[in-house]
Design a protein around this motif. Structure first.
Motif, PDB file in Angstrom:
ATOM      1  N   THR A   1       4.679  -0.188  -6.278  1.00  0.00           N
ATOM      2  CA  THR A   1       3.667   0.234  -5.301  1.00  0.00           C
ATOM      3  C   THR A   1       2.313  -0.145  -5.853  1.00  0.00           C
ATOM      4  N   GLU A   2       1.496  -0.761  -4.997  1.00  0.00           N
ATOM      5  CA  GLU A   2       0.159  -1.140  -5.445  1.00  0.00           C
ATOM      6  C   GLU A   2      -0.911  -0.471  -4.597  1.00  0.00           C
ATOM      7  N   TRP A   3      -1.981  -0.113  -5.265  1.00  0.00           N
ATOM      8  CA  TRP A   3      -3.206   0.331  -4.628  1.00  0.00           C
ATOM      9  C   TRP A   3      -4.250  -0.720  -4.984  1.00  0.00           C
ATOM     10  N   TRP A   4      -4.976  -1.190  -4.007  1.00  0.00           N
ATOM     11  CA  TRP A   4      -6.063  -2.137  -4.274  1.00  0.00           C
ATOM     12  C   TRP A   4      -7.287  -1.661  -3.513  1.00  0.00           C
TER      13      TRP A   4
ATOM     14  N   ASN B   1      -7.317  -2.508  -9.124  1.00  0.00           N
ATOM     15  CA  ASN B   1      -5.891  -2.397  -8.843  1.00  0.00           C
ATOM     16  C   ASN B   1      -5.266  -1.275  -9.659  1.00  0.00           C
TER      17      ASN B   1
ATOM     18  N   GLU C   1       0.877  -1.163   0.000  1.00  0.00           N
ATOM     19  CA  GLU C   1       0.000   0.000   0.000  1.00  0.00           C
ATOM     20  C   GLU C   1       0.914   1.212   0.000  1.00  0.00           C
ATOM     21  N   PRO C   2       0.502   2.301  -0.623  1.00  0.00           N
ATOM     22  CA  PRO C   2       1.430   3.427  -0.791  1.00  0.00           C
ATOM     23  C   PRO C   2       1.874   4.077   0.516  1.00  0.00           C
TER      24      PRO C   2
END
Length: 125
Positions: free
Chosen positions: A115-118, A99, A43-44
């Motif tokens: 970096t992933e945002w979900w 995503n 998560e960022p």
């Protein structure tokens, strides 16, 4: 081939490798897509993982079992060596996530930073 076209090609190959690693959870497949000192954020806003061993350990601890999900999406933008991936992950158990991934690519095609945002689609109104 322009820089943009080259980055797009490398990013698509990286995404293919990511999907292989996600489906297999094999440490060698995970290492193949990240530079040795890569930074990975699930998560960022969280502290990053750094390096192969930390990334592999966290990945395998949080792994999704093969066949438990389906990912649809692709590389939607590139800027220099940065790629943006947008997608939807549908889990057999019923949860669906939107995503957004930001991938900084090293010259060898592995990720220097990820970096992933979900976002859980159940929480959208």
């Amino acid at each position: 081939m322009s820089e943009r076209e080259e980055t797009l090609s490398v990013a698509r190959a990286w995404l293919d490798g990511y999907l292989r690693a996600w489906e297999s959870n094999a440490p060698d497949n995970i290492r193949a897509i990240f530079a040795p000192d890569a930074v990975y954020r699930f998560e960022p806003w969280t502290p990053p993982l750094q390096g192969h061993e930390a990334i592999v350990a966290a990945w395998t601890d949080r792994r999704d079992e093969p066949g438990s999900f389906r990912f649809e999406g692709g590389v939607t933008a590139v800027d220099g060596r940065r790629a943006i991936v947008e997608g939807v992950t549908r889990y057999v158990a019923g949860t669906t996530y939107s995503n957004l991934w930001v991938v900084d690519l090293a010259p060898d095609g592995r990720a220097d930073a990820f970096t992933e945002w979900w976002m859980d689609q159940a929480s959208k109104s």
